[in-house]
Structure formats: C-alpha cells, structure tokens
Design a protein around this motif. Sequence first.
Motif, PDB file in Angstrom:
ATOM      1  N   GLY A 131       0.831  -1.194   0.000  1.00 24.26           N
ATOM      2  CA  GLY A 131       0.000   0.000   0.000  1.00 24.26           C
ATOM      3  C   GLY A 131       0.859   1.234   0.000  1.00 24.26           C
ATOM      4  O   GLY A 131       2.090   1.154   0.120  1.00 24.26           O
ATOM      5  N   PHE A 132       0.204   2.377  -0.140  1.00 25.50           N
ATOM      6  CA  PHE A 132       0.952   3.641  -0.139  1.00 25.50           C
ATOM      7  C   PHE A 132       0.044   4.786   0.287  1.00 25.50           C
ATOM      8  O   PHE A 132      -1.181   4.667   0.290  1.00 25.50           O
ATOM      9  CB  PHE A 132       1.584   3.912  -1.512  1.00 25.50           C
ATOM     10  CG  PHE A 132       0.582   4.215  -2.597  1.00 25.50           C
ATOM     11  CD1 PHE A 132       0.284   5.517  -2.940  1.00 25.50           C
ATOM     12  CD2 PHE A 132      -0.063   3.193  -3.274  1.00 25.50           C
ATOM     13  CE1 PHE A 132      -0.633   5.803  -3.933  1.00 25.50           C
ATOM     14  CE2 PHE A 132      -0.985   3.456  -4.270  1.00 25.50           C
ATOM     15  CZ  PHE A 132      -1.277   4.776  -4.604  1.00 25.50           C
ATOM     16  N   CYS A 133       0.678   5.893   0.628  1.00 26.06           N
ATOM     17  CA  CYS A 133      -0.028   7.076   1.104  1.00 26.06           C
ATOM     18  C   CYS A 133       0.771   8.307   0.712  1.00 26.06           C
ATOM     19  O   CYS A 133       2.004   8.288   0.779  1.00 26.06           O
ATOM     20  CB  CYS A 133      -0.160   6.999   2.629  1.00 26.06           C
ATOM     21  SG  CYS A 133      -0.935   8.418   3.406  1.00 26.06           S
ATOM     22  N   SER A 134       0.085   9.369   0.319  1.00 30.15           N
ATOM     23  CA  SER A 134       0.759  10.641   0.070  1.00 30.15           C
ATOM     24  C   SER A 134       0.215  11.674   1.050  1.00 30.15           C
ATOM     25  O   SER A 134      -0.975  11.673   1.372  1.00 30.15           O
ATOM     26  CB  SER A 134       0.553  11.111  -1.371  1.00 30.15           C
ATOM     27  OG  SER A 134      -0.804  11.416  -1.615  1.00 30.15           O
ATOM     28  N   ALA A 135       1.111  12.524   1.526  1.00 30.22           N
ATOM     29  CA  ALA A 135       0.707  13.542   2.494  1.00 30.22           C
ATOM     30  C   ALA A 135       1.620  14.755   2.386  1.00 30.22           C
ATOM     31  O   ALA A 135       2.813  14.614   2.129  1.00 30.22           O
ATOM     32  CB  ALA A 135       0.773  12.986   3.916  1.00 30.22           C
ATOM     33  N   GLY A 136       1.045  15.922   2.591  1.00 25.59           N
ATOM     34  CA  GLY A 136       1.816  17.158   2.572  1.00 25.59           C
ATOM     35  C   GLY A 136       0.923  18.317   2.958  1.00 25.59           C
ATOM     36  O   GLY A 136      -0.248  18.135   3.318  1.00 25.59           O
ATOM     37  N   ALA A 137       1.474  19.510   2.864  1.00 22.92           N
ATOM     38  CA  ALA A 137       0.698  20.710   3.173  1.00 22.92           C
ATOM     39  C   ALA A 137      -0.474  20.810   2.200  1.00 22.92           C
ATOM     40  O   ALA A 137      -0.324  20.556   1.004  1.00 22.92           O
ATOM     41  CB  ALA A 137       1.581  21.949   3.081  1.00 22.92           C
ATOM     42  N   SER A 138      -1.624  21.177   2.719  1.00 23.25           N
ATOM     43  CA  SER A 138      -2.815  21.289   1.887  1.00 23.25           C
ATOM     44  C   SER A 138      -2.821  22.609   1.128  1.00 23.25           C
ATOM     45  O   SER A 138      -2.606  23.666   1.725  1.00 23.25           O
ATOM     46  CB  SER A 138      -4.071  21.229   2.763  1.00 23.25           C
ATOM     47  OG  SER A 138      -5.226  21.447   1.975  1.00 23.25           O
ATOM     48  N   PRO A 139      -3.095  22.559  -0.169  1.00 23.23           N
ATOM     49  CA  PRO A 139      -3.342  23.820  -0.876  1.00 23.23           C
ATOM     50  C   PRO A 139      -4.584  24.486  -0.287  1.00 23.23           C
ATOM     51  O   PRO A 139      -5.506  23.800   0.160  1.00 23.23           O
ATOM     52  CB  PRO A 139      -3.600  23.380  -2.326  1.00 23.23           C
ATOM     53  CG  PRO A 139      -3.105  21.978  -2.423  1.00 23.23           C
ATOM     54  CD  PRO A 139      -3.189  21.400  -1.046  1.00 23.23           C
ATOM     55  N   GLU A 140      -4.630  25.821  -0.296  1.00 18.62           N
ATOM     56  CA  GLU A 140      -5.794  26.522   0.264  1.00 18.62           C
ATOM     57  C   GLU A 140      -7.087  26.096  -0.407  1.00 18.62           C
ATOM     58  O   GLU A 140      -8.135  26.040   0.232  1.00 18.62           O
ATOM     59  CB  GLU A 140      -5.623  28.041   0.162  1.00 18.62           C
ATOM     60  CG  GLU A 140      -4.878  28.615   1.328  1.00 18.62           C
ATOM     61  CD  GLU A 140      -4.950  30.131   1.388  1.00 18.62           C
ATOM     62  OE1 GLU A 140      -5.872  30.737   0.801  1.00 18.62           O
ATOM     63  OE2 GLU A 140      -4.069  30.705   2.038  1.00 18.62           O
ATOM     64  N   SER A 141      -7.032  25.762  -1.686  1.00 17.90           N
ATOM     65  CA  SER A 141      -8.250  25.357  -2.388  1.00 17.90           C
ATOM     66  C   SER A 141      -8.832  24.062  -1.820  1.00 17.90           C
ATOM     67  O   SER A 141     -10.040  23.840  -1.886  1.00 17.90           O
ATOM     68  CB  SER A 141      -7.968  25.184  -3.880  1.00 17.90           C
ATOM     69  OG  SER A 141      -7.002  24.164  -4.083  1.00 17.90           O
ATOM     70  N   GLU A 142      -7.997  23.207  -1.244  1.00 17.64           N
ATOM     71  CA  GLU A 142      -8.467  21.947  -0.675  1.00 17.64           C
ATOM     72  C   GLU A 142      -9.000  22.131   0.747  1.00 17.64           C
ATOM     73  O   GLU A 142      -9.881  21.399   1.173  1.00 17.64           O
ATOM     74  CB  GLU A 142      -7.338  20.909  -0.649  1.00 17.64           C
ATOM     75  CG  GLU A 142      -6.801  20.542  -2.008  1.00 17.64           C
ATOM     76  CD  GLU A 142      -7.742  19.673  -2.817  1.00 17.64           C
ATOM     77  OE1 GLU A 142      -8.580  18.957  -2.233  1.00 17.64           O
ATOM     78  OE2 GLU A 142      -7.645  19.711  -4.047  1.00 17.64           O
ATOM     79  N   SER A 143      -8.436  23.081   1.483  1.00 16.70           N
ATOM     80  CA  SER A 143      -8.826  23.250   2.886  1.00 16.70           C
ATOM     81  C   SER A 143      -9.824  24.379   3.109  1.00 16.70           C
ATOM     82  O   SER A 143     -10.234  24.623   4.235  1.00 16.70           O
ATOM     83  CB  SER A 143      -7.583  23.490   3.756  1.00 16.70           C
ATOM     84  OG  SER A 143      -6.919  24.682   3.359  1.00 16.70           O
ATOM     85  N   ALA A 144     -10.248  25.056   2.033  1.00 14.52           N
ATOM     86  CA  ALA A 144     -11.188  26.168   2.169  1.00 14.52           C
ATOM     87  C   ALA A 144     -12.485  25.707   2.818  1.00 14.52           C
ATOM     88  O   ALA A 144     -12.893  24.548   2.686  1.00 14.52           O
ATOM     89  CB  ALA A 144     -11.475  26.790   0.809  1.00 14.52           C
ATOM     90  N   MET A 145     -13.111  26.640   3.497  1.00 12.01           N
ATOM     91  CA  MET A 145     -14.408  26.352   4.118  1.00 12.01           C
ATOM     92  C   MET A 145     -15.484  26.298   3.027  1.00 12.01           C
ATOM     93  O   MET A 145     -15.204  26.592   1.857  1.00 12.01           O
ATOM     94  CB  MET A 145     -14.719  27.429   5.162  1.00 12.01           C
ATOM     95  CG  MET A 145     -13.698  27.433   6.311  1.00 12.01           C
ATOM     96  SD  MET A 145     -14.041  28.641   7.620  1.00 12.01           S
ATOM     97  CE  MET A 145     -14.071  30.187   6.742  1.00 12.01           C
ATOM     98  N   ALA A 146     -16.696  25.960   3.394  1.00 11.98           N
ATOM     99  CA  ALA A 146     -17.786  25.835   2.425  1.00 11.98           C
ATOM    100  C   ALA A 146     -18.037  27.129   1.659  1.00 11.98           C
ATOM    101  O   ALA A 146     -18.503  27.102   0.525  1.00 11.98           O
ATOM    102  CB  ALA A 146     -19.056  25.364   3.118  1.00 11.98           C
ATOM    103  N   ASN A 147     -17.702  28.277   2.257  1.00 12.47           N
ATOM    104  CA  ASN A 147     -17.895  29.564   1.588  1.00 12.47           C
ATOM    105  C   ASN A 147     -16.667  29.982   0.767  1.00 12.47           C
ATOM    106  O   ASN A 147     -16.557  31.120   0.340  1.00 12.47           O
ATOM    107  CB  ASN A 147     -18.252  30.650   2.605  1.00 12.47           C
ATOM    108  CG  ASN A 147     -17.159  30.861   3.641  1.00 12.47           C
ATOM    109  OD1 ASN A 147     -16.084  30.269   3.554  1.00 12.47           O
ATOM    110  ND2 ASN A 147     -17.441  31.704   4.622  1.00 12.47           N
TER     111      ASN A 147
END
Length: 185
Positions: free
Chosen positions: A72-88
């Motif tokens: 198996g494998f996994c990728s992880a790193g800092a989230s781009p703002e577009s991925e972590s933005a709130m619903a608004n």
Amino acid sequence: MADATVRPAVPADVDEIARIQVLTWQAGYSGILPAEVLAALDPADAAAQWRQTIEQGPATVFVALEGEWIVGFCSAGASPESESAMANDLPPEDAQTVALIGTLLVEPRWGRRGHGGRLLVAAAKAVRAAGLTRGICWVPEANQSQVSFFTRAGWAPDGVVRTLDAGGRPLRELRMSGSLDLKLA
C-alpha cells in the motif's frame, strides 16, 4: 503475519505504487466510478505522476510493506488553500497548518492487516514534524469502507463536500478532517 513496516517511497517504488493504485481503484471503485473510466486507468501514466511526486513533491509518499512486498501507499503534505477552504470558499484560520492526505490505498488482498493505519500514522507523524496541525482528506461518499476507516482514526466529515465529474457521472466526495496526533490501537 510477516514484518509490517512503513518507509518513505523511493523512485524504484513507482511501478509497484502505480500497479497498486490501478488494481485497487478497479476493485474498490467499481460501482462508484464508470467502468470505462476504470478500464482506461494506465499504470504507466500513474507511475510517471508518482515518480514526479516522489522526486519533486509537493507531497511525501510512504509505502507499507509486509515482509519484502509493497502492499500500500499514502501521500501527504501541506494542503493547498483550495483543498482546505471552508464551504464559503474562504480559507480557515488554520489554513497554513492543514495537511492533505491525498491518497491512501492498500491492495485489497493485503487489506484488514493494519497497513492503512500504519500508513496514516506515519504520514501524520511526518506532517506534524513539518509544523502542520490538522489533517484533511477527500473520500467518495459512496465508499463507506474509506469513510469508516477515517472515522475509526478519529476523523469526521467537516461539512464540506464537492462533486467531481467522473467520466460524465457525478462523484460526490466528503472532506474528512481530524487530528494528526494519531496512534495505532
């Protein structure tokens, strides 16, 4: 069970990572993604993308091994703002410290042996060491096994959803969010 370990991926791992991705998607996403989308998955294209990520980032890729086999494998790193933005679409207050688990897959025949948990714990430890404080990931709403996996890790849907075009069919994804202070039970 043989020795189970997790380590950072190296370029020599890309063909196996790509094979696992294609096989796992074709097995686990049938009924979620159109058959023609799954049939068109190309291990060579996936390998090229994973090679670039492993060699240049922005995420770190980890592989789970059972004995000598990559399972198996996994990728992880800092989230781009577009991925972590709130619903608004505004960034959350902690936008600079959010990690994105981009992919976490375990080949089906190696499932239910703790590899997914070990991958998530290793990824969380690495991004915490980089100063990140909270994790997110996107999970197809229809994939209850993935939703349950992250729920057991203490993560929960945070109220943000997105709908992607999956070969002409909508694919609704939930954003799961949770602590990076994870430990294996």
